[in-house]
Scaffold this active site. Structure first.
Site, short mmCIF file in Angstrom:
data_model
loop_
_atom_site.label_atom_id
_atom_site.label_comp_id
_atom_site.label_asym_id
_atom_site.label_seq_id
_atom_site.Cartn_x
_atom_site.Cartn_y
_atom_site.Cartn_z
N HIS A 290 -3.87 1.05 12.21
CA HIS A 290 -3.64 -0.21 12.94
C HIS A 290 -5.00 -0.83 13.25
O HIS A 290 -5.86 -0.17 13.85
CB HIS A 290 -2.87 0.11 14.23
CG HIS A 290 -2.67 -1.06 15.15
ND1 HIS A 290 -2.64 -2.37 14.70
CD2 HIS A 290 -2.50 -1.13 16.50
CE1 HIS A 290 -2.45 -3.18 15.73
NE2 HIS A 290 -2.37 -2.46 16.82
N ASN B 172 -10.34 -2.77 2.49
CA ASN B 172 -10.04 -2.78 1.06
C ASN B 172 -11.31 -2.52 0.26
O ASN B 172 -12.40 -2.52 0.82
CB ASN B 172 -9.46 -4.14 0.65
CG ASN B 172 -7.99 -4.28 0.97
OD1 ASN B 172 -7.30 -3.30 1.25
ND2 ASN B 172 -7.50 -5.50 0.92
N HIS C 96 0.82 -1.22 0.00
CA HIS C 96 0.00 0.00 0.00
C HIS C 96 0.85 1.26 0.00
O HIS C 96 0.51 2.27 0.62
CB HIS C 96 -0.95 0.03 1.21
CG HIS C 96 -1.96 -1.08 1.22
ND1 HIS C 96 -3.22 -0.96 0.70
CD2 HIS C 96 -1.88 -2.36 1.68
CE1 HIS C 96 -3.88 -2.09 0.84
NE2 HIS C 96 -3.08 -2.97 1.44
FE1 HDE Z 1 -2.44 -4.74 5.55
N1 HDE Z 1 -0.62 -3.92 6.00
N2 HDE Z 1 -1.72 -6.55 6.13
N3 HDE Z 1 -4.16 -5.64 4.96
N4 HDE Z 1 -3.12 -3.01 4.92
C1 HDE Z 1 -0.31 -2.64 5.85
O1 HDE Z 1 0.81 -1.35 7.46
C2 HDE Z 1 -0.58 -6.77 6.79
C3 HDE Z 1 -4.48 -6.94 5.09
C4 HDE Z 1 -4.36 -2.73 4.45
O2 HDE Z 1 -3.14 3.50 4.06
C5 HDE Z 1 1.02 -2.30 6.46
O3 HDE Z 1 1.24 0.82 7.88
C6 HDE Z 1 -0.47 -8.16 7.15
C7 HDE Z 1 -5.87 -7.16 4.83
C8 HDE Z 1 -4.45 -1.35 4.07
O4 HDE Z 1 -1.55 3.34 5.54
C9 HDE Z 1 1.46 -3.62 7.07
C10 HDE Z 1 -1.59 -8.74 6.67
C11 HDE Z 1 -6.37 -5.93 4.52
C12 HDE Z 1 -3.19 -0.81 4.33
C13 HDE Z 1 0.34 -4.54 6.69
C14 HDE Z 1 -2.38 -7.74 6.04
C15 HDE Z 1 -5.29 -4.99 4.60
C16 HDE Z 1 -2.39 -1.87 4.86
C17 HDE Z 1 1.99 -1.64 5.51
C18 HDE Z 1 -1.97 -10.21 6.77
C19 HDE Z 1 -7.79 -5.58 4.10
C20 HDE Z 1 -2.73 0.61 4.07
C21 HDE Z 1 2.19 -0.24 6.01
C22 HDE Z 1 -2.10 -10.65 8.08
C23 HDE Z 1 -8.77 -5.86 5.10
C24 HDE Z 1 -2.95 1.49 5.24
C25 HDE Z 1 1.37 -0.15 7.19
C26 HDE Z 1 -2.51 2.90 4.92
C27 HDE Z 1 -1.07 -1.70 5.26
C28 HDE Z 1 0.36 -5.81 7.05
C29 HDE Z 1 -3.59 -8.03 5.40
C30 HDE Z 1 -5.48 -3.62 4.32
C31 HDE Z 1 2.83 -4.11 6.68
C32 HDE Z 1 0.68 -8.78 7.89
C33 HDE Z 1 -6.63 -8.48 4.93
C34 HDE Z 1 -5.66 -0.62 3.50
O5 HDE Z 1 1.51 -3.53 8.46
#
Ligand code: HDE
Length: 753
Positions: free
Chosen positions: A395, A203, A131
């Site tokens: 978060h 999402n 993202h």
């Molecule tokens: Fe994320 N995801 N994600 N994700 N995610 C991040 O956090 C992660 C997942 C989503 O505009 C990171 O600050 C793991 C699902 C959005 O700043 C990180 C797993 C969904 C955004 C991270 C998921 C999301 C992130 C990267 C599996 C939809 C952007 C930078 C367990 C429901 C937020 C940050 C923004 C961002 C990890 C799965 C949505 C690395 C480990 C499912 C919208 O922490």
């Protein structure tokens, strides 16, 4: 604290709708940088910094521990009329380094040079690992009160207004990648509630590729560019992505959403949002319910065509962020309703046979209606991209009392990841003190020190229990709105690395999605798979993915196989007997056209009075008119926004033709590739190309007066969605009517049922 205060501040900071309309009638089109037009000569008279643009907002000036300050938000920006060092000492020159004589060498003692260059050297921070590419906006959330029965969350109480910041994003691309790539979009909302910040990090698709967080690095490594050549950027049309999803078949449902029109949204304003996981709500009485969050855009869900998306990647890689900012500046504030599907909290955590802990599954809206609980309005653009959009830290564990997590194994892993990632990205543990992340509730944690600590904590006892600080801080109970970890019973079980058996169904809901699509949406899905798999080098991967398609639907498989020149395999699992969910389809209804862009072709011989009226009427309808002319500057007394050389069809949602401009002097291939040859043409070939492309992309096209001749020359008269009218007003009315359905879908009949 008065919970409605932040929202009032938001309202005061933005213009009222009527002020905005007065502005646009002035008339101006959005997008000009700076809050005042520049002079030709370099300004020399010292004065304070210019204010931000009227549509720009900024984080409230709270203290690092959440207290209101009544300080204007501009206090966080640069101050005073004179150039200074970072310490505030005024400087007389920043154009020359301090040298031993004008021919040097440069002196090490030049502390201003060193401060300037050193800071510059450290301007970049690591981009988000996923993202990375995103755009944000401020807004307000107003609760309807309809969720009061199921959750004790204060911000959902009737009439409560809460300030929010939303960041939209793509998943795979780097920070500088194009907006319009085929990908899932992030839709992350920070609600600054007075009971603590609530982040809904969702999402634009309701399901995810994987069921267990431990697979996240795998799917992302597969989707990111290949590690050897670092290509391709920001897309899934490559071998490693398809290698993984064809082997790890729980990814098939999400992949199908990505291959559908949802993977190439027209605008952030026309995307749905989903919390994806099931959450647990708890009300005042302690009763619990399971819930799924949905964002429903007022403007409907709409997409680009694949060719538009690809062209925009080159023509305007910032298409979505520009659209978001321009819409807000034009007063067409993007809006969504927040809705919840409320599901009984039973020990099985299933609904109608659907495992609610499986993030690869939806609950069809026809089975559990989405109940609206409030409205989100985005009404201010950020003042500073880095300070706000880049530094905002979401978060899934930022939860207010009344909303809790479930045991969804994907959500559980996310609870760990989102704090962890900020430590590197934002350089330490105090990222919650960055202005955009500061809570709007009093903070009294016992976290201390660390890099970039901005709070000045008093007292001597950041520990509990203590008597030296009088026992402060004290634990809160229900009466003091304490967060409640719902005491869910955890069944006695052996420690295992395993999924429940219900997670093994990987195809039934993918089939449900396919069967819920209209014929034209199915055509688009077939072409996406054919395109993406066609980009893979290895036949084994294509064959393996075809097997998954066969298990979703034999016709889908057969059509894609034909495109790939491969045989279509037979299904290896029984085809699921599912009931389609019409709510999943994007077409077949009509929606408002606010903030849409209409291109108007004019030349000095056009009916300029008619253009005047049409331009005003487009503004009045809440849309943006862009005049496209043979040259820049003015045509008559109308300002030109695009020339035949600088404009391209993909910028417009619809096209109006007021004239039939003869080839302009620059309509030669050597000057403008788009022109090709003018040998046989009486109309500028770039105008014919505009018409051709708009027609191909199923956009409404209208012409009056001389413009009708262009339609004839482009050979598109008497085809669906092409209007010849007696006046500009008539043409606009007809075209706006067509735009309500987003595109002229019947221009290209579908071949699949
Ligand atoms: Fe994320 N995801 N994600 N994700 N995610 C991040 O956090 C992660 C997942 C989503 O505009 C990171 O600050 C793991 C699902 C959005 O700043 C990180 C797993 C969904 C955004 C991270 C998921 C999301 C992130 C990267 C599996 C939809 C952007 C930078 C367990 C429901 C937020 C940050 C923004 C961002 C990890 C799965 C949505 C690395 C480990 C499912 C919208 O922490």
């Amino acid at each position: 604290m008065d919970s409605s205060k932040p929202a009032k501040a938001v309202k005061n900071a933005v213009k009222t709708a009527s002020e905005k309309i007065a502005d646009v009638l002035t008339p101006t089109v959005p997008g000009a940088p700076g809050s005042a037009p520049p002079t030709v000569e370099e300004p020399t008279a010292p004065h304070d910094p210019l204010p931000p643009k009227s549509e720009q907002g900024a984080p409230q000036t709270r203290t690092p521990t959440g207290a209101e300050t009544d300080t204007p938000t501009t206090a966080n920006g640069q101050q005073g009329a004179y150039l200074t060092t970072a310490q505030g000492a005024r400087l007389r020159d920043t154009d020359h380094s301090l040298k031993a004589g004008s021919r040097g060498p440069t002196l090490l003692q030049d502390h201003h040079l060193r401060e300037k260059i050193t800071h510059f050297d450290h301007e970049r921070i690591p981009e988000r690992v996923v993202h990375a590419r995103g755009a944000g906006a401020h807004g307000v959330f107003t609760a309807y009160g309809t969720a009061e029965g199921v959750t004790r969350a204060g911000f959902l109480k009737k009439g409560r207004e809460t300030e929010v910041f939303v960041r939209f994003s793509t998943v795979l691309g780097s920070r500088g990648s194009a907006d319009t790539v085929r990908d899932t979009r992030g839709f992350a909302t920070k609600f600054y509630t007075d009971e603590g910040t609530f982040d809904l990090v969702g999402n634009n698709m309701p399901v995810f590729f994987i069921q267990d967080a431990i697979k996240f690095p795998d799917i992302i490594h597969a989707g990111k560019p290949h590690p050897d050549r670092e290509i391709p950027q920001a897309q899934s049309a490559h071998d490693t992505f398809w290698d993984f999803v064809s082997l790890h078949t729980e990814a098939q449902h999400h992949t199908l959403w990505n291959m559908s029109d949802r993977g190439i949204p027209r605008s952030y304003r026309t995307m749905e949002g989903f919390g994806v996981h099931t959450f647990r709500l708890v009300n005042e009485a302690g009763d619990t319910a399971l819930a799924k969050f949905h964002w429903k855009p007022t403007l409907g869900v709409h997409s680009l065509t694949w060719e538009e998306a690809q062209m925009l990647g080159g023509m305007d890689p910032d298409f979505h962020r520009r659209d978001l900012y321009d819409a807000i500046e034009a007063g067409a504030f993007p809006e969504w309703e927040l809705g919840i599907q409320v599901l009984p909290d039973t020990p099985e955590e299933t609904f109608d046979g659907i495992d609610l802990l499986d993030p690869t599954k939806i609950v069809p809206e026809e089975l559990a209606p989405v109940q609206p609980v409030g409205k989100l309005t985005l009404n201010r653009t950020p003042t500073n991209f880095f300070a706000e959009t880049e530094q905002v830290a979401f978060h899934v564990g930022h939860l207010p009392p009344g909303i809790d997590v479930t045991n969804d194994p994907l959500l559980q892993g996310r609870l760990f990841s989102y704090v962890d990632t900020q430590l590197t990205r934002l350089g330490g543990p105090n990222f919650a003190q960055i202005p955009i992340n500061r809570p709007h509730a009093p903070v009294n944690d016992m976290l201390r020190d660390g890099f970039h600590q901005q709070a000045v904590h008093a007292g001597v006892a950041p520990y509990r229990p203590n008597s030296l600080d009088g026992g402060n801080p004290f634990p809160a109970g229900d009466d003091e709105h304490a967060f409640l970890d719902v005491p869910v019973t955890v069944a006695e079980a052996p420690k295992v690395r395993a999924n429940p058996a219900s997670f093994d169904d990987h195809f039934s809901q993918a089939r449900l999605f396919w069967l819920s699509m209209s014929p034209v949406e199915r055509e688009h899905i077939i072409r996406s798979y054919t395109f993406e798999l066609g980009k893979c080098y290895h036949q084994a991967i294509k064959e393996r993915q075809l097997q998954s398609l066969a298990n979703i639907d034999p016709e889908l498989c057969a059509q894609v196989a034909t495109g790939l020149g491969l045989p279509a395999p037979e299904p290896t699992v029984p085809l699921a007997d599912v009931t389609p969910s019409p709510a999943l389809s994007q077409v077949g209804r009509e929606w408002p056209t606010d903030g849409r862009t209409i291109g108007i072709v004019v030349d000095p011989d056009s009916d300029l009075d008619g253009v005047h009226q049409v331009r005003a009427a487009v503004f009045e309808a809440g849309m943006v008119p862009l005049l496209i002319a043979p040259h820049g500057g003015m045509v008559g007394d109308l300002p030109v926004q695009r020339t035949f050389a600088t404009g391209r069809s993909v910028e417009f949602d619809a096209l109006l033709l007021a004239g039939a401009p003869a080839p302009a002097p620059d309509a030669i291939g050597a000057r403008d590739d788009k022109a090709g040859t003018t040998d046989t043409k009486t109309v500028d070939p770039r105008v014919l190309l505009l018409v051709e492309e708009c027609w191909r992309h199923a956009k409404a096209i209208g012409a009056w007066d001389d413009g009708v001749a262009v339609l004839r020359q482009a050979r598109v008269t008497d085809t669906p969605g092409v209007v010849t009218a007696g006046s500009g007003a008539e043409a606009l009315t007809a075209v706006q009517g067509l735009m309500a359905a987003h595109r002229v879908w019947d221009r290209f009949p579908a071949t699949v049922a």
